[in-house]
Design an enzyme around this catalytic site. Structure first.
Site, PDB file in Angstrom:
ATOM      1  CG  HIS A  11      -0.131  -0.310   2.470  1.00 41.85           C
ATOM      2  ND1 HIS A  11       0.592   0.636   3.140  1.00 41.85           N
ATOM      3  CD2 HIS A  11       0.077  -1.473   3.119  1.00 41.85           C
ATOM      4  CE1 HIS A  11       1.198   0.083   4.161  1.00 41.85           C
ATOM      5  NE2 HIS A  11       0.914  -1.211   4.178  1.00 41.85           N
ATOM      6  CG  HIS A 125      10.240   1.911   6.895  1.00 41.17           C
ATOM      7  ND1 HIS A 125       9.370   2.891   6.476  1.00 41.17           N
ATOM      8  CD2 HIS A 125       9.527   0.743   6.861  1.00 41.17           C
ATOM      9  CE1 HIS A 125       8.179   2.344   6.203  1.00 41.17           C
ATOM     10  NE2 HIS A 125       8.252   1.051   6.411  1.00 41.17           N
ATOM     11  CG  ASP A 325       5.203   0.494   3.538  1.00 46.55           C
ATOM     12  OD1 ASP A 325       5.803   0.694   4.612  1.00 46.55           O
ATOM     13  OD2 ASP A 325       4.717  -0.600   3.216  1.00 46.55           O
ATOM     14  NE  ARG A 439     -10.543  10.779  13.142  1.00 47.45           N
ATOM     15  CZ  ARG A 439     -10.381  10.809  11.823  1.00 47.45           C
ATOM     16  NH1 ARG A 439     -11.401  10.585  11.022  1.00 47.45           N
ATOM     17  NH2 ARG A 439      -9.202  11.069  11.313  1.00 47.45           N
ATOM     18  NE  ARG A 488      -2.403  14.946  14.593  1.00 48.31           N
ATOM     19  CZ  ARG A 488      -3.370  14.438  13.837  1.00 48.31           C
ATOM     20  NH1 ARG A 488      -3.710  13.200  13.985  1.00 48.31           N
ATOM     21  NH2 ARG A 488      -3.997  15.173  12.953  1.00 48.31           N
ATOM     22  CG  ASN A 518      -3.693  22.258   9.236  1.00 44.66           C
ATOM     23  OD1 ASN A 518      -4.437  21.904   8.307  1.00 44.66           O
ATOM     24  ND2 ASN A 518      -2.382  22.111   9.188  1.00 44.66           N
TER      25      ASN A 518
HETATM   26 FE   LIG Z   1       6.655  -0.482   6.123  1.00 44.17          FE
END
Ligand SMILES: [Fe+2]
Length: 557
Positions: A11, A125, A325, A439, A488, A518
């Protein structure tokens, strides 16, 4: 030298063009094909990268794929036998075959005749976390669901080299555990983990001790999953019969959220944090480093990141904004440049901002606004106009400059609102975002005023840390203060994003508050808008009060 990094592992496919070690372009395919977390080959992202670099595919010196097919079948076979996880081996074999086919297809479709290099999933990564960081030396932690049959690696970066110190194999995986609980809570695994994190502070600590049996730390600084509770490593499912018998059936998506769900979210979040702190402390001990770099999908958990910064013994932290990813397209290219080719770091690669996507000019903005019967005005100072509207508590779509990478809108494709009124949250939800009421919405704050609003303030340009709002400021920014008194936040500097900095500065001049709400410029479940046309479509489909699109202002009448 031009290196084209490609992530097509699973993904969040993406592409990145690196020229002599500096980022030229980076984009996620989902923003082009409008399929959230897409698995499709990133042809459109590649096309954008080449256009931005002004080159053709055969001008590329090296194409770097962020995976190494065939690397881990033997390792996987041993683990599959030992850990009763045959599904994982079958998946790995299928992934490998699939990746080999994707590469052949890529060569054929693009007519690419040059060199191809492979970089392991976790090396990509780690490369994405360390090489763009401001640190010459750092401890590097990759936390993932899994890639190349590994869920976690501990690495040590020095100059242009990374050295792997330890690793954790699937099915032992913090990402899998968290995704399994995300599925149980009725959210989409591998996409909506942030909802689990957002729900956690509503819960009580009732299940924390029971959850200690799900995942245990090991004396060597790593961890082990008790697979009796899980099914993610087998056919069809996330959690085992044992878990479902004890806690009941999973929550139906969109159904009522009960106290049990809140308590489960609390417990899994707490478990993740405790184990991650354990691993990071050990990494600190192994490296003696004061600097921590993070990447991998789990590094999008901003509450966990904050605990790692505060409790694992590090003084500084850098988190790759495209920690999932997608960032491996960058990581693979950087790994090839520095680690494989041994080129030194010059600081040019340092990632002071995340605006590496496409930009659209005035003409494209004007064309997108035509034909909808909108009253369009060209304004001399878009940031000031937006600030004025926000000070009047209007909801403003803000579309400027190059698109940001990663899952967070950072002031290039954002919907902005007034943080000073608690009802703003409901207004934005009802009229624009239509997302779950629990949320939280995030604030953007001017870096120079961060310490006045947040305790233990730490600059955080990518919205990947959570910090307590100072008690005396909670009433001044209620719309962006979560139920547990934290936010956050994203810190905004004039160097990182001058337009957005000016907007917040103008808002502060009017209101005395250097903070705006935002949220990402998208409607529910869709990727963040990329083009002016998509921004106009969302403006028309939603209840936003105004749209500032490049130099143009549209106000809803
Ligand atoms: Fe990964």
């Amino acid at each position: 030298m031009d290196i084209l990094g490609i992530n097509c592992f699973s993904h969040d496919t993406a592409a990145c063009l690196l020229r002599d070690g500096s980022i030229v372009a980076l984009a996620e395919e989902e923003r082009f094909n409008r399929e959230r977390h897409t698995k499709r080959f990133p042809d459109q992202a590649i096309e954008f990268c080449l256009r931005e670099g002004g080159i053709g595919i055969n001008d590329v010196d090296v194409v770097g794929f962020a995976h190494r097919p065939g690397l881990d079948l033997a390792r996987g076979a041993i683990d599959a036998l030992r850990r009763r996880a045959p599904k994982r081996l079958a998946i790995q074999a299928a992934v490998d075959a699939n990746l080999a086919r994707k590469e052949l297809d890529f060569r054929a479709r693009w007519g690419y005749r040059g060199r191809i290099s492979h970089v392991g999933h976790h090396d990509a990564h780690a490369g994405s976390a360390f090489f763009p960081s401001p640190f010459k030396e750092a401890a590097v932690l990759t936390l993932d669901r899994g890639g190349d049959f590994l869920s976690t690696t501990l690495q040590h970066g020095r100059g242009s080299r990374l050295r792997r110190l330890a690793q954790v194999r699937n099915p032992d995986s913090l990402g899998e555990v968290y995704s399994a609980l995300t599925w149980y809570l009725g959210f989409q695994p591998n996409a909506d983990e942030g909802k689990t994190m957002g729900l956690a502070p509503y819960g009580r600590d009732k299940l924390v001790s029971a959850f200690a049996d799900l995942l245990s730390t090991t004396p060597n600084g790593l961890f082990r999953v008790n697979l009796d509770w899980f099914a993610y490593h087998k056919e069809g499912g996330w959690l085992s019969r044992r878990f479902l018998d004890l806690y009941g059936p999973p929550r139906e998506p969109e159904s009522e959220i009960r106290a049990l769900h809140e308590d489960l979210a609390f417990a899994v979040q707490d478990l993740l944090e405790q184990v991650a702190v354990h691993v990071a402390r050990d990494l600190r001990r192994r490296t003696g480093s004061a600097n921590l770099c993070l990447a991998g999908g789990v590094a999008l958990n901003s509450v966990m990141n904050t605990r790692l910064l505060r409790e694992a013994g590090f003084e500084h932290i850098f988190i790759q904004p495209a920690a999932s990813d997608a960032g491996n397209s960058l990581g693979a290219a950087l790994w090839i440049w520095h680690h494989q080719l041994g080129r030194p770091r010059t600081g040019n690669g340092a990632m002071a901002h995340a605006f590496w996507g496409p930009e659209y000019g005035e003409r494209e903005c004007a064309t997108a606004l035509e034909g909808h019967g909108l009253a369009v005005r060209r304004v001399a100072d878009p940031a000031d106009k937006a600030a004025r509207l926000l000070a009047e508590s209007r909801v403003v779509g803000w579309f400027q400059g190059r698109a940001e990478i990663g899952p967070r809108a950072l002031g290039a494709r954002s919907i902005l609102a007034d943080p000073r009124r608690s009802e703003t949250k409901d207004i934005v939800n009802a009229r624009v975002k239509r997302r779950e009421g629990f949320r939280p919405f995030a604030p953007s704050v001017l870096d120079e005023h961060g310490a006045a609003y947040f305790e233990a303030y730490y600059p955080n340009p990518f919205m990947l840390l959570v910090q307590p709002v100072r008690a005396e400021q909670r009433d001044s920014i209620p719309a962006v203060t979560h139920v547990d008194g934290t936010a956050r936040l994203q810190t905004v500097t004039a160097a990182g994003n001058p337009d957005y900095h000016r907007l917040i500065d103008r808002f502060a001049a009017r209101t005395g508050v250097p903070v705006v709400l935002n949220t990402s410029f998208n409607l529910r479940g869709e990727p963040i808008v990329h083009t002016p046309a998509e921004a106009v479509t969302d403006f028309l489909r939603s209840g936003m009060d105004a749209l500032v699109l490049g130099p143009f202002l549209v106000e809803r009448t």
